[in-house]
Scaffold this motif. Sequence first.
Motif, PDB file in Angstrom:
ATOM      1  N   ALA A   1      42.689  99.845  67.893  1.00  0.00           N
ATOM      2  CA  ALA A   1      41.418 100.463  68.278  1.00  0.00           C
ATOM      3  C   ALA A   1      40.583 100.823  67.046  1.00  0.00           C
ATOM      4  O   ALA A   1      41.103 100.979  65.943  1.00  0.00           O
ATOM      5  CB  ALA A   1      41.684 101.708  69.122  1.00  0.00           C
ATOM      6  N   PHE A   2      39.276 100.971  67.257  1.00  0.00           N
ATOM      7  CA  PHE A   2      38.363 101.410  66.206  1.00  0.00           C
ATOM      8  C   PHE A   2      37.192 102.142  66.854  1.00  0.00           C
ATOM      9  O   PHE A   2      36.984 102.054  68.069  1.00  0.00           O
ATOM     10  CB  PHE A   2      37.862 100.222  65.367  1.00  0.00           C
ATOM     11  CG  PHE A   2      37.077  99.200  66.149  1.00  0.00           C
ATOM     12  CD1 PHE A   2      35.686  99.261  66.196  1.00  0.00           C
ATOM     13  CD2 PHE A   2      37.720  98.172  66.825  1.00  0.00           C
ATOM     14  CE1 PHE A   2      34.953  98.321  66.908  1.00  0.00           C
ATOM     15  CE2 PHE A   2      36.997  97.230  67.541  1.00  0.00           C
ATOM     16  CZ  PHE A   2      35.623  97.305  67.586  1.00  0.00           C
ATOM     17  N   ILE A   3      36.420 102.832  66.039  1.00  0.00           N
ATOM     18  CA  ILE A   3      35.277 103.609  66.550  1.00  0.00           C
ATOM     19  C   ILE A   3      33.992 102.956  66.081  1.00  0.00           C
ATOM     20  O   ILE A   3      33.830 102.645  64.902  1.00  0.00           O
ATOM     21  CB  ILE A   3      35.348 105.078  66.096  1.00  0.00           C
ATOM     22  CG1 ILE A   3      36.431 105.827  66.873  1.00  0.00           C
ATOM     23  CG2 ILE A   3      34.025 105.790  66.334  1.00  0.00           C
ATOM     24  CD1 ILE A   3      37.782 105.787  66.272  1.00  0.00           C
ATOM     25  N   LYS A   4      33.069 102.792  67.023  1.00  0.00           N
ATOM     26  CA  LYS A   4      31.775 102.182  66.745  1.00  0.00           C
ATOM     27  C   LYS A   4      30.682 103.227  66.919  1.00  0.00           C
ATOM     28  O   LYS A   4      30.640 103.930  67.926  1.00  0.00           O
ATOM     29  CB  LYS A   4      31.542 101.001  67.697  1.00  0.00           C
ATOM     30  CG  LYS A   4      30.227 100.285  67.490  1.00  0.00           C
ATOM     31  CD  LYS A   4      30.088  99.132  68.480  1.00  0.00           C
ATOM     32  CE  LYS A   4      28.763  98.408  68.301  1.00  0.00           C
ATOM     33  NZ  LYS A   4      28.605  97.309  69.301  1.00  0.00           N
TER      34      LYS A   4
ATOM     35  N   PRO B   1      41.090 105.488  64.902  1.00  0.00           N
ATOM     36  CA  PRO B   1      41.861 106.632  65.424  1.00  0.00           C
ATOM     37  C   PRO B   1      43.244 106.678  64.762  1.00  0.00           C
ATOM     38  O   PRO B   1      43.905 105.651  64.604  1.00  0.00           O
ATOM     39  CB  PRO B   1      41.968 106.328  66.912  1.00  0.00           C
ATOM     40  CG  PRO B   1      41.912 104.835  66.994  1.00  0.00           C
ATOM     41  CD  PRO B   1      41.023 104.380  65.868  1.00  0.00           C
ATOM     42  N   LEU B   2      43.668 107.878  64.398  1.00  0.00           N
ATOM     43  CA  LEU B   2      44.993 108.055  63.807  1.00  0.00           C
ATOM     44  C   LEU B   2      46.021 108.499  64.837  1.00  0.00           C
ATOM     45  O   LEU B   2      47.176 108.080  64.796  1.00  0.00           O
ATOM     46  CB  LEU B   2      44.945 109.088  62.673  1.00  0.00           C
ATOM     47  CG  LEU B   2      44.063 108.763  61.473  1.00  0.00           C
ATOM     48  CD1 LEU B   2      44.125 109.904  60.465  1.00  0.00           C
ATOM     49  CD2 LEU B   2      44.480 107.454  60.836  1.00  0.00           C
ATOM     50  N   LYS B   3      45.581 109.357  65.758  1.00  0.00           N
ATOM     51  CA  LYS B   3      46.523 109.939  66.717  1.00  0.00           C
ATOM     52  C   LYS B   3      45.781 110.398  67.962  1.00  0.00           C
ATOM     53  O   LYS B   3      44.653 110.866  67.877  1.00  0.00           O
ATOM     54  CB  LYS B   3      47.257 111.126  66.071  1.00  0.00           C
ATOM     55  CG  LYS B   3      48.304 111.780  66.953  1.00  0.00           C
ATOM     56  CD  LYS B   3      49.068 112.870  66.204  1.00  0.00           C
ATOM     57  CE  LYS B   3      48.200 114.058  65.891  1.00  0.00           C
ATOM     58  NZ  LYS B   3      48.967 115.209  65.337  1.00  0.00           N
TER      59      LYS B   3
ATOM     60  N   GLU C   1      42.420 112.217  66.895  1.00  0.00           N
ATOM     61  CA  GLU C   1      42.226 112.465  65.468  1.00  0.00           C
ATOM     62  C   GLU C   1      41.699 111.162  64.860  1.00  0.00           C
ATOM     63  O   GLU C   1      42.420 110.176  64.779  1.00  0.00           O
ATOM     64  CB  GLU C   1      43.525 112.876  64.789  1.00  0.00           C
ATOM     65  CG  GLU C   1      43.349 113.168  63.298  1.00  0.00           C
ATOM     66  CD  GLU C   1      44.655 113.475  62.595  1.00  0.00           C
ATOM     67  OE1 GLU C   1      44.609 113.822  61.398  1.00  0.00           O
ATOM     68  OE2 GLU C   1      45.722 113.338  63.221  1.00  0.00           O
ATOM     69  N   ILE C   2      40.422 111.161  64.476  1.00  0.00           N
ATOM     70  CA  ILE C   2      39.808 109.957  63.921  1.00  0.00           C
ATOM     71  C   ILE C   2      39.625 110.143  62.420  1.00  0.00           C
ATOM     72  O   ILE C   2      39.609 111.269  61.912  1.00  0.00           O
ATOM     73  CB  ILE C   2      38.460 109.650  64.608  1.00  0.00           C
ATOM     74  CG1 ILE C   2      37.467 110.777  64.364  1.00  0.00           C
ATOM     75  CG2 ILE C   2      38.669 109.428  66.104  1.00  0.00           C
ATOM     76  CD1 ILE C   2      36.077 110.500  64.942  1.00  0.00           C
TER      77      ILE C   2
END
Length: 208
Positions: free
Chosen positions: A99-102, A160-162, A174-175
């Motif tokens: 996953a990733f954040i956009k 995202p880490l967690k 947790e990003i």
Amino acid sequence: MSRLFSSHIILLTALICLSLITYTVAFQTAPISRSPAKPSTTLFAKSGTKKKKPNDGTIARNRQARRNYEILETLEAGIVLTGTEVKSIRDGKMIINEAFIKTSYDGKSCTLMNCHIGKHTMSGEYFQHEEKRPRPLLLHKAQALKLKQKTDQKGLTIVPLKAYFNKDNRVKLEIALVKGKNVRDKRDDIKNRDLKRETDRIIKSFRI
């Protein structure tokens, strides 16, 4: 002669009776010795259940992130979920490794992309969710704008880490703002990790 014999018999009988009476009285007045109770030798089988570690609310971890990226900054964010998604998350069906954040074009919002949440097995098909649908994150506009400005720099991204449940039993992420590692950085990390493991092993062997 017969009288003498009879008197001897009477005397002998009296002595025997007197001896029996004395023995009976001595036996009744003697203290009764009680042997100490022996410890029970009953064997109890050990319980087969292991002691569980305390649960910190963690749902899923992105173990590849710390291996492939350098962590520059971390942040907590909420996430918009449907009912079946929450139920599936409680069943452990959330995967964030890819996953990733956009960030949005205007920098006012952020979206979680490519996060897999499996379908809930006890819900009907009509109520099911799309497993990898884009999921909006709950962030302040200032936070989203700050991330947008930093991701515009070359080589920076958000992952995202967690995923975890907070104290209010809400799903949080947790990003992190990260920078990709090159091959040399990865080799240095592996070398440092091996060195730390060896140091810990030596310290543990000398610990009393």
